[in-house]
Design a protein around this motif. Structure first.
Motif, PDB file in Angstrom:
ATOM      1  N   CYS A 144       0.672  -1.331  -0.067  1.00  0.00           N
ATOM      2  CA  CYS A 144       0.101   0.046   0.084  1.00  0.00           C
ATOM      3  C   CYS A 144       0.901   1.328   0.037  1.00  0.00           C
ATOM      4  CB  CYS A 144      -1.078   0.101   1.090  1.00  0.00           C
ATOM      5  SG  CYS A 144      -0.252   0.336   2.795  1.00  0.00           S
ATOM      6  N   TYR A 145       2.235   1.182  -0.114  1.00  0.00           N
ATOM      7  CA  TYR A 145       3.024   2.199  -0.244  1.00  0.00           C
ATOM      8  C   TYR A 145       2.553   2.908  -1.374  1.00  0.00           C
ATOM      9  CZ  TYR A 145       7.168   5.242   0.184  1.00  0.00           C
ATOM     10  OH  TYR A 145       7.934   6.317   0.392  1.00  0.00           O
ATOM     11  N   GLY A 146       2.400   4.482  -1.532  1.00  0.00           N
ATOM     12  CA  GLY A 146       2.038   4.981  -2.471  1.00  0.00           C
ATOM     13  C   GLY A 146       0.554   5.361  -2.462  1.00  0.00           C
ATOM     14  N   ASP A 147      -0.059   4.705  -1.879  1.00  0.00           N
ATOM     15  CA  ASP A 147      -1.564   4.995  -1.575  1.00  0.00           C
ATOM     16  C   ASP A 147      -1.473   5.531  -0.168  1.00  0.00           C
ATOM     17  OD1 ASP A 147      -4.163   5.055  -0.489  1.00  0.00           O
ATOM     18  OD2 ASP A 147      -4.491   2.852  -1.271  1.00  0.00           O
ATOM     19  N   SER A 148      -1.204   7.003  -0.027  1.00  0.00           N
ATOM     20  CA  SER A 148      -0.915   7.750   0.862  1.00  0.00           C
ATOM     21  C   SER A 148      -1.821   7.613   2.363  1.00  0.00           C
ATOM     22  CB  SER A 148      -1.004   9.328   0.763  1.00  0.00           C
ATOM     23  OG  SER A 148       0.295   9.234  -0.383  1.00  0.00           O
ATOM     24  N   PRO A 149      -3.100   7.606   2.237  1.00  0.00           N
ATOM     25  CA  PRO A 149      -3.937   7.365   3.493  1.00  0.00           C
ATOM     26  C   PRO A 149      -3.976   5.809   3.896  1.00  0.00           C
ATOM     27  CG  PRO A 149      -5.223   8.710   1.635  1.00  0.00           C
ATOM     28  CD  PRO A 149      -3.985   8.031   1.068  1.00  0.00           C
ATOM     29  N   ALA A 150      -3.939   5.073   2.887  1.00  0.00           N
ATOM     30  CA  ALA A 150      -3.627   3.714   3.528  1.00  0.00           C
ATOM     31  C   ALA A 150      -2.389   3.336   4.032  1.00  0.00           C
ATOM     32  CB  ALA A 150      -3.887   2.729   2.520  1.00  0.00           C
ATOM     33  N   TYR A 151      -1.158   3.929   3.432  1.00  0.00           N
ATOM     34  CA  TYR A 151       0.184   3.604   4.174  1.00  0.00           C
ATOM     35  C   TYR A 151       0.356   4.142   5.334  1.00  0.00           C
ATOM     36  CZ  TYR A 151       4.918   3.145   5.089  1.00  0.00           C
ATOM     37  OH  TYR A 151       6.179   3.049   5.734  1.00  0.00           O
ATOM     38  N   ASN A 152      -0.125   5.561   5.446  1.00  0.00           N
ATOM     39  CA  ASN A 152      -0.131   6.461   6.674  1.00  0.00           C
ATOM     40  C   ASN A 152      -0.787   5.707   7.672  1.00  0.00           C
ATOM     41  OD1 ASN A 152       1.672   8.461   5.869  1.00  0.00           O
ATOM     42  ND2 ASN A 152      -0.315   9.645   4.867  1.00  0.00           N
ATOM     43  N   HIS A 153      -1.837   5.109   7.594  1.00  0.00           N
ATOM     44  CA  HIS A 153      -2.386   4.356   8.463  1.00  0.00           C
ATOM     45  C   HIS A 153      -1.742   3.113   9.120  1.00  0.00           C
ATOM     46  CE1 HIS A 153      -6.053   2.459  10.861  1.00  0.00           C
ATOM     47  NE2 HIS A 153      -5.856   1.587  10.418  1.00  0.00           N
ATOM     48  N   GLN A 187       4.828   8.562  -2.165  1.00  0.00           N
ATOM     49  CA  GLN A 187       3.998   8.399  -0.827  1.00  0.00           C
ATOM     50  C   GLN A 187       4.251   9.942  -0.237  1.00  0.00           C
ATOM     51  OE1 GLN A 187       2.190   6.144   0.766  1.00  0.00           O
ATOM     52  NE2 GLN A 187       1.874   7.669   2.402  1.00  0.00           N
ATOM     53  N   LYS A 188       3.059  10.307   0.322  1.00  0.00           N
ATOM     54  CA  LYS A 188       2.723  11.650   1.150  1.00  0.00           C
ATOM     55  C   LYS A 188       2.974  11.270   2.563  1.00  0.00           C
ATOM     56  CE  LYS A 188       0.861  14.485  -2.578  1.00  0.00           C
ATOM     57  NZ  LYS A 188      -0.103  15.366  -3.068  1.00  0.00           N
ATOM     58  N   TYR A 189       3.799  11.594   3.383  1.00  0.00           N
ATOM     59  CA  TYR A 189       3.879  11.276   4.626  1.00  0.00           C
ATOM     60  C   TYR A 189       3.236  12.327   5.346  1.00  0.00           C
ATOM     61  CZ  TYR A 189       8.198   8.495   3.194  1.00  0.00           C
ATOM     62  OH  TYR A 189       8.909   7.599   2.481  1.00  0.00           O
ATOM     63  N   ASP A 190       2.571  11.867   6.492  1.00  0.00           N
ATOM     64  CA  ASP A 190       1.675  12.680   7.236  1.00  0.00           C
ATOM     65  C   ASP A 190       2.445  12.862   8.712  1.00  0.00           C
ATOM     66  OD1 ASP A 190      -0.352  14.125   8.810  1.00  0.00           O
ATOM     67  OD2 ASP A 190      -1.723  12.445   8.671  1.00  0.00           O
ATOM     68  N   TRP A 191       3.387  13.628   8.572  1.00  0.00           N
ATOM     69  CA  TRP A 191       4.088  13.779   9.547  1.00  0.00           C
ATOM     70  C   TRP A 191       3.696  14.416  10.851  1.00  0.00           C
ATOM     71  CZ3 TRP A 191       8.872  11.798   9.226  1.00  0.00           C
ATOM     72  CH2 TRP A 191       9.431  11.696   7.900  1.00  0.00           C
ATOM     73  N   ASN A 192       2.804  15.378  10.792  1.00  0.00           N
ATOM     74  CA  ASN A 192       2.145  15.883  11.798  1.00  0.00           C
ATOM     75  C   ASN A 192       1.157  14.940  12.584  1.00  0.00           C
ATOM     76  OD1 ASN A 192       3.065  18.459  11.264  1.00  0.00           O
ATOM     77  ND2 ASN A 192       1.335  18.979  10.172  1.00  0.00           N
TER      78      ASN A 192
END
Length: 498
Positions: A144-153, A187-192
């Motif tokens: 799921c890396y690249g599917d940003s919401p799924a990978y961040n979860h 992938q867009k990392y959700d750092w916050n």
């Protein structure tokens, strides 16, 4: 903090910079000074620096893994903590994560019942080291890396496992490596949200490098700045996590990346043109070998004691932390060459800074604020300090050792909640007579002779120089912000056999 349109720093800006303070967690890690990175994962068994994510867990089998050996070696070097690569870019997890099959639970090591993170965390706790975690946001295995919401979860689930299952964590270490997932998207990392989870579960942990607490020194080669400011433009807190700056391939150029522009991050000229400052101390991360992971071909390329000593001077002795990597081999052990070098480094540190020759000395200052007398620099208490009157930016103190001593190191420290000193010089008194016995003093006629000129001090400045024989020393603070605060003045002889 308002910007002065002329580009020249104002008195208000100088005062504002002097008032920037560290958090308790930042002060904690700065005072640790020296701690270990341990790179160990499936890459160790493929003889690679970066894995593809396609490696089979079946190759991971460190049959002699001994985390207690790691801890002993780190303690022998004088380190105060250990950060483990719990998951590198290949996605292989050193703990039995319930969110992936790509982990130790599907390896032959301990029949899939082992947990490297547990063994290292327990060994650190037993041995008196703090334990920290490295968790790579980039995962070249996870589908799921690249599917940003799924990978961040997914990533936060793994982060939660590490933050809740292994006791107190002193550091959560992120790098900004980022690539494309199987879907071809970056992938867009959700750092916050990562930070919020850490603050919730491990509020005393520092978030390092791609985080708000500790910044990267700018290279992986052990290069240290001449002036390492902890008070820097607040925008630097976002710099390393910006994806355009991220490392996207394994190459030597990134490891060496720094520019001349990076050399000055906190001088008056730099901060005159920024609107917000932050306390953001630097960490120097480098490896004891050319690579970060173990390679048998590098067994004879362990850094020399002189190289490590110079890095220690530049980092710990230059207002930064030193994060030194030691890779474990395929047996799960530190190689003897690395262990020996760590012991040599620790012996040098202990011998050099064993006996403070300024214990029992006296001090005088040209000026002192009530409650901040000059004797405070000799009392061994980091919570007391000497200061001249408010607004006095240039001042001096004289330390009298009581008798002639031989010394080659002076350690200076500012008050732990500020960084104000911009430049200083050290001098020793050379009397006209040639008496060199320890019982003699430097009374009578003579003159002050230069030892060295320095820039910032901050948490610690280790000044080293050819041996000098004298009973009196003078510190001249030639530049500071608002008014200087000095907490420590120590004197050492590295050649002493006492």
């Amino acid at each position: 903090m308002a910007i002065n349109s002329s580009g020249v720093i104002s008195t208000e800006q100088v005062k504002a910079a002097a008032l920037v303070r560290p958090t308790e967690r930042q002060m904690m890690i700065q005072e640790m000074e020296f701690y270990a990175f341990v790179h160990f994962t499936i890459n160790t068994f493929t003889d690679q620096e970066w894995g593809s994510g396609q490696e089979l867990p079946s190759i991971f089998n460190p049959t002699r893994l001994d985390a207690k050996q790691w801890v002993r070696a780190c303690k022998a070097a004088g380190m105060k903590g250990l950060i483990l690569t719990c998951k590198h870019h290949d996605g292989f997890c050193l703990w039995p994560s319930k969110y992936t099959e790509h982990s130790v639970k599907n390896s032959p090591w301990k029949d899939g019942k082992g947990d490297v993170v547990r063994e290292v965390a327990d060994a650190c706790r037993e041995g008196g080291l703090r334990f920290g975690i490295y968790l790579s946001p980039w995962d070249r295995h996870e589908s799921c890396y690249g599917d940003s919401p799924a990978y961040n979860h997914y990533f936060k689930n793994q982060l939660r496992e590490l933050l809740t299952g292994y006791g107190d964590i002193f550091s959560v270490w992120f790098d900004g490596a980022c690539g494309e997932g199987p879907n071809g998207k970056r992938q867009k990392y959700d750092w916050n949200s990562y930070y919020a989870l850490i603050r919730e579960l491990q509020p005393e942990a520092c978030i390092s490098v791609c985080g708000p607490d500790v910044r990267w020194c700018g290279n992986e080669a052990g290069h240290c700045r001449k002036s390492e400011w902890s008070v820097v433009p607040a925008s630097l807190q976002d710099k390393e996590r910006i994806q355009e700056n991220s490392q996207q391939e394994d190459n030597d150029e990134f490891a060496k990346r720094f520019t001349s522009e990076d050399e000055d991050l906190g001088s008056r000229d730099t901060i005159a043109n920024v609107s917000e400052l932050a306390w953001y101390p630097a960490e120097v991360d480098t490896s004891i070998r050319p690579g970060w992971f173990y390679h048998a071909s590098q067994d004879n390329q362990v850094k020399s004691l002189d190289e490590l000593r110079n890095m220690y001077y530049g980092s710990v002795g230059g207002n930064a932390m030193l994060l030194l990597n030691i890779p474990a081999d395929t047996n799960g052990l530190f190689h003897n060459n690395d262990v020996q070098r760590l012991e040599e480094l620790g012996t040098w540190i202990r011998n050099t800074f064993k006996t403070n020759l300024a214990c029992g000395a006296s001090a005088a200052a040209n000026e002192a604020m009530a409650g901040h007398e000059v004797a405070n620099v000799l009392d061994g208490d980091r919570d007391t300090f000497w200061a001249p009157e408010e607004g006095t930016e240039v001042a001096s103190i004289i330390v009298d050792l009581g008798m002639k001593q031989t010394f080659d190191h002076i350690v200076l420290q500012e008050y732990r909640y500020t960084q104000r000193i911009e430049s200083f010089s050290l001098e020793y008194w050379q009397s006209d007579h040639a008496d060199t016995t320890e019982e003699s003093t430097d009374s009578g006629t003579g003159e002050w002779q230069p030892i060295l000129n320095g820039t910032i001090i901050g948490h610690k400045r280790i000044c080293h120089f050819p041996a000098i024989h004298s009973s009196r020393l003078r510190l001249k603070i030639t530049g500071s912000r608002w008014w200087p605060n000095l907490s420590t003045f120590q004197v050492y002889n590295s050649q002493s056999q006492d």
